[in-house]
Design an enzyme around this catalytic site. Structure first.
Site, PDB file in Angstrom:
ATOM      1  N   LYS A 196      18.666  30.056  19.002  1.00 38.25           N
ATOM      2  CA  LYS A 196      19.758  30.814  18.381  1.00 38.25           C
ATOM      3  C   LYS A 196      20.177  31.921  19.340  1.00 38.25           C
ATOM      4  CE  LYS A 196      20.975  33.353  14.169  1.00 38.25           C
ATOM      5  NZ  LYS A 196      20.472  33.850  12.865  1.00 38.25           N
ATOM      6  N   LYS A 249      22.166  26.829  17.950  1.00 36.44           N
ATOM      7  CA  LYS A 249      23.228  27.615  17.337  1.00 36.44           C
ATOM      8  C   LYS A 249      23.677  28.689  18.317  1.00 36.44           C
ATOM      9  CE  LYS A 249      24.202  30.602  13.375  1.00 36.44           C
ATOM     10  NZ  LYS A 249      23.649  31.293  12.185  1.00 36.44           N
TER      11      LYS A 249
END
Length: 325
Positions: A196, A249
């Site tokens: 992330k 992400k």
């Protein structure tokens, strides 16, 4: 020209049916996970200003959204909650009657076949907007793990099929796996937000989830967008600690990372097509600058081609309609 030798690649592109016959990558409704935002109010279906077509729902109107999700054949949702009250330790994240816990119970009671994924983080529930416990404006890793475990267990008790921790604390998978196992949820998988990045693409989500940090940023726990090898270290740790899925992400600017993860690891791989990626396309489409359907299908097919097995996307309902056509 009679003596000129070259390959005739265009032979396989002559008609739509021929192109479909040799198509290598396919996008299916089963690949899609749809994010849902639930608020602690009544009678609410409120459009997120920066995300056209995406709404916050109160529990009494949640079934309207879920009816459409089921009708379109989407089989999985990920639930985010916006509590009425916030505090320093995000206690509503792990409250038995927290908004996400109530939403999970309602969805599973009314739509038992839907896979419900619970986003497991504290940022939507803390008064400071960070994903953990704060001391002197620093996010403390290990005390944060204790609260994340409580949150994951409470979500599993509510009926979540999958726990998806998004906090990026070191050791979060190990801590949550142990906590779930000790609570009797050995069967509940973990979909780790393993990679992330501290991305500028998250802005509209923070409107939807009311989770903007009140000071500083999240760069001390989310990854530097310039780094590639760090993604391997993060993913290797999560696999070792017991993750059942890995996630990258954002996705659009990180297709190389998705391919890296697919080549190196053998767990199901999830791409998160994040809010900024969604809103840019929606804005351009509303201005008549692009063909939204063609752009979206090309983007998501690119994520599949890069190696994603599943895609969390705000376009899920649109894509399901287009595929059903």
């Amino acid at each position: 020209m009679a003596t000129l030798r070259f390959d005739r690649h265009r032979r396989l592109r002559q008609t739509a049916n021929l192109r479909a016959m040799v198509r290598e990558t396919h996008l299916h409704v089963d690949d899609l996970i749809y994010p849902i935002f639930v608020v602690e109010e009544k009678g609410v279906k409120r459009e997120v200003p920066s995300m056209p077509g995406i709404y916050q729902f109160s529990l009494d109107r949640l079934n309207e959204e879920m009816d459409e999700v089921v009708q379109l054949g989407i089989k999985s949702v990920i639930v985010f909650g916006v509590p009425a009250e916030k505090d320093e330790v995000g206690s509503q994240a792990y409250c038995e009657h927290g908004i996400v816990q109530q939403a999970i119970r309602q969805i599973k009671a009314n739509y038992p076949d839907i896979i419900v994924i619970a986003d497991t983080c504290l940022c939507e529930y803390t008064s400071h907007g960070h994903c953990g416990v704060i001391e002197n404006e620093q996010v403390l890793n290990d005390p944060s793990l204790e609260l994340l475990v409580k949150t994951a267990v409470s979500q599993a008790q509510a009926g979540a099929d999958i726990i998806a921790p998004s906090n990026m604390m070191d050791g979060f998978v190990a801590a949550i796996r142990q906590g779930l196992d000790e609570a009797g949820f050995t069967h509940v998988p973990i979909m780790s937000y393993a990679i992330k990045y501290a991305s500028a693409f998250y802005g509209p989500f923070r409107d939807a989830a009311d989770s903007t940090p009140q000071f500083g940023d999240r760069k001390t726990y989310q990854m530097d967008p310039a780094n590639r090898l760090e993604a391997f270290r993060e993913a290797e740790s999560d696999v070792r600690e017991g993750a059942d899925f890995l996630m990258v992400k954002p996705s659009l600017a990180y297709l190389d990372i998705i391919r890296d993860m697919k080549n190196h690891f053998h767990l199901p791989l999830v791409a998160y097509n994040v809010s900024g990626e969604y809103s840019m396309v929606k804005a351009a489409a509303q201005n008549g600058w692009i063909n939204e359907k063609e752009i979206v299908m090309e983007m998501l097919t690119g994520m599949k081609r890069a190696g994603a097995d599943l895609i969390i996307t705000y376009f899920a309902k649109d894509v399901a309609r287009w595929l059903n056509e």
